[in-house]
Design a protein around this motif. Sequence first.
Motif, PDB file in Angstrom:
ATOM      1  N   VAL A  71       0.635  -1.281   0.030  1.00 44.23           N
ATOM      2  CA  VAL A  71      -0.040  -0.059   0.110  1.00 44.23           C
ATOM      3  C   VAL A  71       0.879   1.247  -0.033  1.00 44.23           C
ATOM      4  N   CYS A  72       2.107   1.138   0.689  1.00 42.54           N
ATOM      5  CA  CYS A  72       2.997   2.355   0.629  1.00 42.54           C
ATOM      6  C   CYS A  72       3.627   2.575  -0.671  1.00 42.54           C
ATOM      7  N   HIS A  73       3.244   1.967  -1.810  1.00 41.18           N
ATOM      8  CA  HIS A  73       3.839   2.084  -3.034  1.00 41.18           C
ATOM      9  C   HIS A  73       3.624   3.469  -3.763  1.00 41.18           C
ATOM     10  N   GLY A  74       2.344   4.121  -3.329  1.00 41.82           N
ATOM     11  CA  GLY A  74       2.121   5.443  -3.943  1.00 41.82           C
ATOM     12  C   GLY A  74       3.083   6.458  -3.396  1.00 41.82           C
ATOM     13  N   VAL A  75       3.896   6.151  -2.167  1.00 44.93           N
ATOM     14  CA  VAL A  75       4.733   7.208  -1.593  1.00 44.93           C
ATOM     15  C   VAL A  75       6.110   6.787  -2.048  1.00 44.93           C
ATOM     16  N   LEU A  76       6.466   5.244  -1.502  1.00 49.99           N
ATOM     17  CA  LEU A  76       7.731   4.832  -1.574  1.00 49.99           C
ATOM     18  C   LEU A  76       8.219   4.256  -2.954  1.00 49.99           C
ATOM     19  N   GLY A  77       7.310   3.876  -4.033  1.00 54.09           N
ATOM     20  CA  GLY A  77       7.436   3.473  -5.318  1.00 54.09           C
ATOM     21  C   GLY A  77       7.867   2.109  -5.088  1.00 54.09           C
ATOM     22  N   ASP A  78       8.869   1.756  -6.280  1.00 54.67           N
ATOM     23  CA  ASP A  78       9.316   0.356  -6.374  1.00 54.67           C
ATOM     24  C   ASP A  78       9.986  -0.037  -5.133  1.00 54.67           C
ATOM     25  N   ARG A  79      10.648   0.667  -4.378  1.00 52.35           N
ATOM     26  CA  ARG A  79      11.119   0.606  -3.102  1.00 52.35           C
ATOM     27  C   ARG A  79      10.543  -0.643  -2.189  1.00 52.35           C
ATOM     28  N   VAL A  80       9.369  -0.494  -2.054  1.00 48.76           N
ATOM     29  CA  VAL A  80       8.254  -1.410  -1.431  1.00 48.76           C
ATOM     30  C   VAL A  80       8.465  -2.985  -1.911  1.00 48.76           C
ATOM     31  N   ASN A  81       9.187  -3.265  -2.894  1.00 48.20           N
ATOM     32  CA  ASN A  81       9.522  -4.466  -3.302  1.00 48.20           C
ATOM     33  C   ASN A  81      10.809  -5.008  -3.014  1.00 48.20           C
ATOM     34  N   GLY A  82      11.651  -4.303  -2.507  1.00 47.92           N
ATOM     35  CA  GLY A  82      12.985  -4.424  -1.756  1.00 47.92           C
ATOM     36  C   GLY A  82      12.900  -4.697  -0.357  1.00 47.92           C
ATOM     37  N   TRP A  83      14.094  -4.460   0.210  1.00 48.53           N
ATOM     38  CA  TRP A  83      14.364  -4.742   1.581  1.00 48.53           C
ATOM     39  C   TRP A  83      13.551  -3.773   2.691  1.00 48.53           C
ATOM     40  N   LEU A  84      13.062  -2.594   1.937  1.00 48.04           N
ATOM     41  CA  LEU A  84      12.301  -1.678   2.869  1.00 48.04           C
ATOM     42  C   LEU A  84      10.834  -2.234   2.984  1.00 48.04           C
ATOM     43  N   GLY A  85      10.358  -2.604   1.950  1.00 46.92           N
ATOM     44  CA  GLY A  85       9.011  -3.497   2.060  1.00 46.92           C
ATOM     45  C   GLY A  85       9.114  -4.445   3.020  1.00 46.92           C
ATOM     46  N   LEU A 114       5.053   2.914  17.297  1.00 47.51           N
ATOM     47  CA  LEU A 114       5.903   4.119  16.950  1.00 47.51           C
ATOM     48  C   LEU A 114       6.050   4.085  15.510  1.00 47.51           C
ATOM     49  N   PRO A 115       6.644   3.039  14.747  1.00 48.93           N
ATOM     50  CA  PRO A 115       6.788   3.151  13.175  1.00 48.93           C
ATOM     51  C   PRO A 115       5.560   3.084  12.592  1.00 48.93           C
ATOM     52  N   ILE A 116       4.656   2.211  13.327  1.00 48.10           N
ATOM     53  CA  ILE A 116       3.308   2.134  12.571  1.00 48.10           C
ATOM     54  C   ILE A 116       2.580   3.579  12.462  1.00 48.10           C
ATOM     55  N   VAL A 117       2.835   4.325  13.310  1.00 43.41           N
ATOM     56  CA  VAL A 117       2.215   5.781  13.270  1.00 43.41           C
ATOM     57  C   VAL A 117       2.812   6.433  12.039  1.00 43.41           C
ATOM     58  N   PHE A 118       3.922   6.090  11.560  1.00 42.85           N
ATOM     59  CA  PHE A 118       4.493   6.748  10.250  1.00 42.85           C
ATOM     60  C   PHE A 118       4.205   5.786   8.970  1.00 42.85           C
ATOM     61  N   ILE A 119       3.857   4.689   9.188  1.00 40.37           N
ATOM     62  CA  ILE A 119       3.274   3.975   8.183  1.00 40.37           C
ATOM     63  C   ILE A 119       1.851   4.416   7.945  1.00 40.37           C
ATOM     64  N   PHE A 120       1.182   4.595   9.147  1.00 42.98           N
ATOM     65  CA  PHE A 120      -0.112   5.158   8.920  1.00 42.98           C
ATOM     66  C   PHE A 120      -0.290   6.349   8.061  1.00 42.98           C
ATOM     67  N   ILE A 121       0.573   7.338   8.187  1.00 43.14           N
ATOM     68  CA  ILE A 121       0.670   8.568   7.537  1.00 43.14           C
ATOM     69  C   ILE A 121       1.121   8.297   5.870  1.00 43.14           C
ATOM     70  N   LEU A 122       1.940   7.277   5.918  1.00 43.82           N
ATOM     71  CA  LEU A 122       2.027   6.809   4.354  1.00 43.82           C
ATOM     72  C   LEU A 122       0.810   6.266   3.712  1.00 43.82           C
ATOM     73  N   TYR A 123       0.029   5.425   4.693  1.00 44.28           N
ATOM     74  CA  TYR A 123      -1.253   4.920   3.664  1.00 44.28           C
ATOM     75  C   TYR A 123      -2.134   6.163   3.638  1.00 44.28           C
ATOM     76  N   ILE A 124      -2.294   7.112   4.396  1.00 47.50           N
ATOM     77  CA  ILE A 124      -3.050   8.342   4.060  1.00 47.50           C
ATOM     78  C   ILE A 124      -2.684   8.952   2.983  1.00 47.50           C
ATOM     79  N   ILE A 125      -1.411   9.257   2.545  1.00 48.23           N
ATOM     80  CA  ILE A 125      -0.753  10.001   1.502  1.00 48.23           C
ATOM     81  C   ILE A 125      -1.032   8.976   0.222  1.00 48.23           C
ATOM     82  N   SER A 126      -0.787   7.878   0.335  1.00 51.04           N
ATOM     83  CA  SER A 126      -1.073   6.823  -0.881  1.00 51.04           C
ATOM     84  C   SER A 126      -2.156   6.844  -1.332  1.00 51.04           C
TER      85      SER A 126
END
Length: 500
Positions: A171-185, A477-489
């Motif tokens: 779901v974070c692809h809208g912000v992080l792009g193809d990086r979600v397919n790598g180690w970050l995802g 704590l990190p989920i809060v920021f993932i949360f924000i990424l979800y809204i933006i995406s």
Amino acid sequence: MDNSKIDNKIFWPSLVVIIGTTVLLMMLPDSMKAIDSVLSFITHTFDWLFLIVVFSAMVWLTWLVLGPYGNIKFGQVNEKPEFSTFSWIAMLFCAGIGSALIYWAMVEPIYYISGPPFGIEPNTKKAAEWAITYGMFHWGFSAWSIYTIPALAITYSLHVRKQQVLRPSVVCHGVLGDRVNGWLGKIIDIIIMFGLVGGVGTTLGVNVPMISAVVGKMFNIPQSIWLKIVIIAIWTVLFGTSAYLGIEKGIKKLSNINIISAILLLIFILIVGPTRFILSNFTNSLGILCQNFFRMSLYTDSIMESGFPQNWTVFYWAWWFAYSVYMGLFVARISKGRTVRELIIAEVVWGSLGCFVFFTVFGGYAVHLDIHGVMPLVKIISEQGPNAVIVSMLDSLPLSKVIMPLFIIVSLIFQATTLDSSAYTLATICTKRTNDFQEPAKWHRLFWALVLGFVAIALMVVGGLKVVQLSSVIVALPIVFIFILYIISFMKYIKQDYGK
């Protein structure tokens, strides 16, 4: 490609982290003081962050449900929902709260009488006025808003964007792009899985002793670690079977049975209990909630420093955050054919109202017993603990020998519906592809059910179930920021697909 094939890059690291952490905590049982310190540090240092994000999320959801984006359907325009409205809401509700709701609905108001907010004098009628109000707040609109954000983003990604992998990072692809397919995802997915196990452990930490205390009262059995292990084993068999059977044959049927059983129990207590007081107190508490909602939402008590919002509200929000992405994944799987507005209303409105009913009946009965001198529950909770309060309340009811078994059954099924959904979601995250709504392999769902059971038993043996509360708060704590990424995406996707 086999849709049921596991993703080794997520499965094995997650398993190592979860089992490794459990074993480490078993080897270090004396670390409880350090754990309490870390918990206190996080809830007191980041209180402002949790409160602002949750309040903002609720405002954003209100804007969505009232605007034109609320008409967006998850699927084709003529797509029909996969499940009936009753079954759909039952699964949403049961998966989201478990029997922890029953526990806290009975004991939380008593805690607030002896430790009220806003500098109110303890053990007074003024304190009792806030008892049900704060319980409704912690299990109400704000809390369910936390669940709804990931549900919206993931459901849209699955049913509108047609993502073939039902996984938090996608779901974070809208912000992080193809990086979600790598180690970050992969890191995002592992964090979510670890948080889910911590959330489940926190829930079991209060529910297992509760069931154990009621069983002990019924059969005159002394409390022991073995009794608690047997209860966890029964739970594991129950939710493992449901997860193995899948959504249609297992989770849906268990949720339907659960809701009907809970309604019967609530109606009985409402009828035989102080009906007028319960209904009158609910009305009064709802008025106090409406009048003070904004203050409660942003209350940090930075001047008086009582610690009330940090120990209660902030911890609750962290706990809901730990569960939120799991709920989003599960809700996405069962919400095809629904609209954005339907989903928001089902979770934020119906979910909150369902919790209000439990606090109204169970909590109202508890407050009545204490303030009218029928049973000194405040004294019981301070001297014997919260489980003694629950046993005393049930024992005070007419036909208590019938009600106690029903209470145990409802609690077992309530928690099983949360746990089987958790096992199903863990298996889904670790599956390579879930296109065409193919469910994860049965062995895979059963495997994660057994892992959850193992973690609960292992930590119970060393008396460290409180330890998993730390994992909930840390992961939140990190989920809060993932949360924000979800809204933006989500906003980026709907503007691309539907315009401004």
